[in-house]
Design a protein around this motif. Structure first.
Motif, PDB file in Angstrom:
ATOM      1  N   TYR A  97     -16.445  -9.007   3.948  1.00  0.00           N
ATOM      2  CA  TYR A  97     -16.069  -8.424   2.553  1.00  0.00           C
ATOM      3  C   TYR A  97     -14.477  -8.602   2.707  1.00  0.00           C
ATOM      4  O   TYR A  97     -13.729  -8.330   3.716  1.00  0.00           O
ATOM      5  CB  TYR A  97     -16.037  -6.929   2.337  1.00  0.00           C
ATOM      6  CG  TYR A  97     -17.562  -6.571   2.192  1.00  0.00           C
ATOM      7  CD1 TYR A  97     -18.324  -5.975   3.300  1.00  0.00           C
ATOM      8  CD2 TYR A  97     -18.216  -6.760   0.880  1.00  0.00           C
ATOM      9  CE1 TYR A  97     -19.652  -5.688   3.160  1.00  0.00           C
ATOM     10  CE2 TYR A  97     -19.520  -6.204   0.840  1.00  0.00           C
ATOM     11  CZ  TYR A  97     -20.369  -5.903   1.770  1.00  0.00           C
ATOM     12  OH  TYR A  97     -21.545  -5.430   1.763  1.00  0.00           O
ATOM     13  N   CYS A  98     -13.920  -9.327   1.574  1.00  0.00           N
ATOM     14  CA  CYS A  98     -12.452  -9.488   1.239  1.00  0.00           C
ATOM     15  C   CYS A  98     -12.155  -8.378   0.312  1.00  0.00           C
ATOM     16  O   CYS A  98     -12.786  -8.475  -0.899  1.00  0.00           O
ATOM     17  CB  CYS A  98     -12.224 -10.963   0.980  1.00  0.00           C
ATOM     18  SG  CYS A  98     -10.608 -11.353   0.360  1.00  0.00           S
ATOM     19  N   ILE A  99     -11.024  -7.670   0.559  1.00  0.00           N
ATOM     20  CA  ILE A  99     -10.790  -6.564  -0.309  1.00  0.00           C
ATOM     21  C   ILE A  99      -9.164  -6.648  -0.568  1.00  0.00           C
ATOM     22  O   ILE A  99      -8.478  -6.887   0.428  1.00  0.00           O
ATOM     23  CB  ILE A  99     -11.116  -5.340   0.245  1.00  0.00           C
ATOM     24  CG1 ILE A  99     -12.522  -5.394   0.383  1.00  0.00           C
ATOM     25  CG2 ILE A  99     -10.671  -4.115  -0.941  1.00  0.00           C
ATOM     26  CD1 ILE A  99     -12.909  -4.041   1.298  1.00  0.00           C
ATOM     27  N   VAL A 100      -8.861  -6.688  -1.824  1.00  0.00           N
ATOM     28  CA  VAL A 100      -7.323  -6.483  -1.909  1.00  0.00           C
ATOM     29  C   VAL A 100      -7.023  -5.039  -2.598  1.00  0.00           C
ATOM     30  O   VAL A 100      -7.777  -4.571  -3.447  1.00  0.00           O
ATOM     31  CB  VAL A 100      -6.799  -7.477  -3.003  1.00  0.00           C
ATOM     32  CG1 VAL A 100      -6.903  -8.714  -2.385  1.00  0.00           C
ATOM     33  CG2 VAL A 100      -7.502  -7.264  -4.439  1.00  0.00           C
ATOM     34  N   ARG A 101      -6.129  -4.346  -1.925  1.00  0.00           N
ATOM     35  CA  ARG A 101      -5.679  -2.835  -2.264  1.00  0.00           C
ATOM     36  C   ARG A 101      -4.184  -2.641  -2.003  1.00  0.00           C
ATOM     37  O   ARG A 101      -3.803  -3.402  -1.267  1.00  0.00           O
ATOM     38  CB  ARG A 101      -6.565  -1.890  -1.625  1.00  0.00           C
ATOM     39  CG  ARG A 101      -6.811  -2.178  -0.125  1.00  0.00           C
ATOM     40  CD  ARG A 101      -7.263  -1.168   0.476  1.00  0.00           C
ATOM     41  NE  ARG A 101      -6.212   0.038   0.800  1.00  0.00           N
ATOM     42  CZ  ARG A 101      -6.538   1.226   1.519  1.00  0.00           C
ATOM     43  NH1 ARG A 101      -7.572   1.453   2.110  1.00  0.00           N
ATOM     44  NH2 ARG A 101      -5.496   2.085   1.676  1.00  0.00           N
ATOM     45  N   VAL A 102      -3.994  -1.859  -2.670  1.00  0.00           N
ATOM     46  CA  VAL A 102      -2.549  -1.197  -2.213  1.00  0.00           C
ATOM     47  C   VAL A 102      -2.591  -0.451  -1.040  1.00  0.00           C
ATOM     48  O   VAL A 102      -3.474   0.092  -0.797  1.00  0.00           O
ATOM     49  CB  VAL A 102      -1.741  -0.374  -3.523  1.00  0.00           C
ATOM     50  CG1 VAL A 102      -1.510  -1.238  -4.616  1.00  0.00           C
ATOM     51  CG2 VAL A 102      -2.497   0.879  -3.872  1.00  0.00           C
ATOM     52  N   ASN A 103      -1.561  -0.242  -0.536  1.00  0.00           N
ATOM     53  CA  ASN A 103      -1.482   0.526   0.791  1.00  0.00           C
ATOM     54  C   ASN A 103      -0.838   1.815   0.876  1.00  0.00           C
ATOM     55  O   ASN A 103      -0.177   2.121   1.845  1.00  0.00           O
ATOM     56  CB  ASN A 103      -0.652  -0.495   1.968  1.00  0.00           C
ATOM     57  CG  ASN A 103      -1.319  -0.153   3.420  1.00  0.00           C
ATOM     58  OD1 ASN A 103      -2.447   0.286   3.570  1.00  0.00           O
ATOM     59  ND2 ASN A 103      -0.414  -0.237   4.300  1.00  0.00           N
ATOM     60  N   TYR A 104      -1.188   2.541   0.123  1.00  0.00           N
ATOM     61  CA  TYR A 104      -0.930   3.954  -0.373  1.00  0.00           C
ATOM     62  C   TYR A 104      -1.817   4.782  -0.785  1.00  0.00           C
ATOM     63  O   TYR A 104      -3.093   4.385  -1.239  1.00  0.00           O
ATOM     64  CB  TYR A 104       0.624   4.117  -0.906  1.00  0.00           C
ATOM     65  CG  TYR A 104       0.464   3.584  -2.492  1.00  0.00           C
ATOM     66  CD1 TYR A 104       0.781   2.458  -2.940  1.00  0.00           C
ATOM     67  CD2 TYR A 104      -0.296   4.464  -3.373  1.00  0.00           C
ATOM     68  CE1 TYR A 104       0.821   1.963  -3.830  1.00  0.00           C
ATOM     69  CE2 TYR A 104      -0.228   4.039  -4.519  1.00  0.00           C
ATOM     70  CZ  TYR A 104       0.290   2.494  -5.099  1.00  0.00           C
ATOM     71  OH  TYR A 104       0.421   2.434  -6.435  1.00  0.00           O
ATOM     72  N   GLY A 105      -1.602   6.066  -0.877  1.00  0.00           N
ATOM     73  CA  GLY A 105      -2.679   7.062  -1.341  1.00  0.00           C
ATOM     74  C   GLY A 105      -3.129   7.127  -2.722  1.00  0.00           C
ATOM     75  O   GLY A 105      -2.361   6.344  -3.428  1.00  0.00           O
ATOM     76  N   GLY A 106      -3.915   7.853  -2.891  1.00  0.00           N
ATOM     77  CA  GLY A 106      -4.318   7.937  -4.516  1.00  0.00           C
ATOM     78  C   GLY A 106      -5.551   6.939  -4.530  1.00  0.00           C
ATOM     79  O   GLY A 106      -5.981   6.237  -3.867  1.00  0.00           O
TER      80      GLY A 106
END
Lengths: 113, 113
Positions: B87-96
């Protein structure tokens, strides 16, 4: 030494019953998660939780509720089970919320008859 | 909603390099590229992540194009145990909730003897 463990591994139950799945992590992580993987193999976040905040995926029915007796445990309670709840449920943890690396448990396969 | 595109399946000969592509043309400046894999009947396993620069660890290498619109996961010497869904996933690297992992369909890699 299992990092994230879940019990039971398999759970077969009747519609309408209430059941719980337990999750424990021995990594000292602050945040724990529950994911659901359906029959089409899509893996979706259900909850993320630390001792400060519970974030719920809005698509999760309120029959599902996470309960955390302490930082190392996040159990999943499901009330009034339905056929559509049949899936594999994965618990995961990360050092803090939003941390890059999440550690997943082995999964619990729930079958509702 | 997955923001990545991956081929549904790939084959690789044992001992050869496996190159798994991922397109993420709408990636934002603060989003990282993560790779996880799921071996049959197990929980997902973190592999590697990166923002701009190429990254390497004991499991794999991650090559991100200069415009960040695509990336390639490289398993340098694939073994039969590397057969899994990647799986390739893009995401921000902080909470929430924006920091949650959102899994798409992934690429089923089959390593053949």
């Amino acid at each position: 030494d299992t990092a994230v463990s879940q019990t039971p591994k398999y759970l077969v139950t009747q519609m309408g019953n209430d059941k719980s799945i337990k999750c424990e992590q021995n990594l000292g992580h602050d945040t724990m998660y529950w994911y659901k993987q359906d029959s089409k193999k899509f893996l979706k976040i259900m909850f993320s939780y630390n001792n400060k905040e519970l974030i719920i995926n809005e698509t999760v029915p309120n029959r599902f509720s996470p309960k955390s007796p302490d930082k190392a445990h996040l159990n999943l309670h499901i009330n009034s089970l339905e056929l559509g709840d049949s899936a594999v449920y994965f618990c995961a943890s990360s050092q803090v919320r939003g941390m890059n690396e999440q550690f997943f448990g082995p999964g619990t396969r729930l079958t509702v008859l | 909603d997955a923001k990545t595109t991956q081929p549904p399946s790939m084959d690789c000969a044992e001992g050869r390099a496996a190159n798994l592509p991922c397109n993420h043309s709408t990636i934002s400046g603060n989003e990282y590229v993560y790779w996880y894999r799921q071996i049959h009947s197990q929980g997902p396993q973190y592999i590697i992540h990166g923002l701009k620069n190429n990254e390497t660890n004991e499991m794999a290498s991650l090559i991100i194009t200069e415009d960040r619109k695509s990336s390639t996961l490289i398993l340098p010497h694939a073994t039969l145990r590397d057969t899994a869904v990647y799986y390739c996933i893009v995401r921000v690297n902080y909470g929430g909730s924006q920091g949650n992992l959102i899994f798409g369909k992934g690429t089923k890699l089959s390593v053949k003897p």
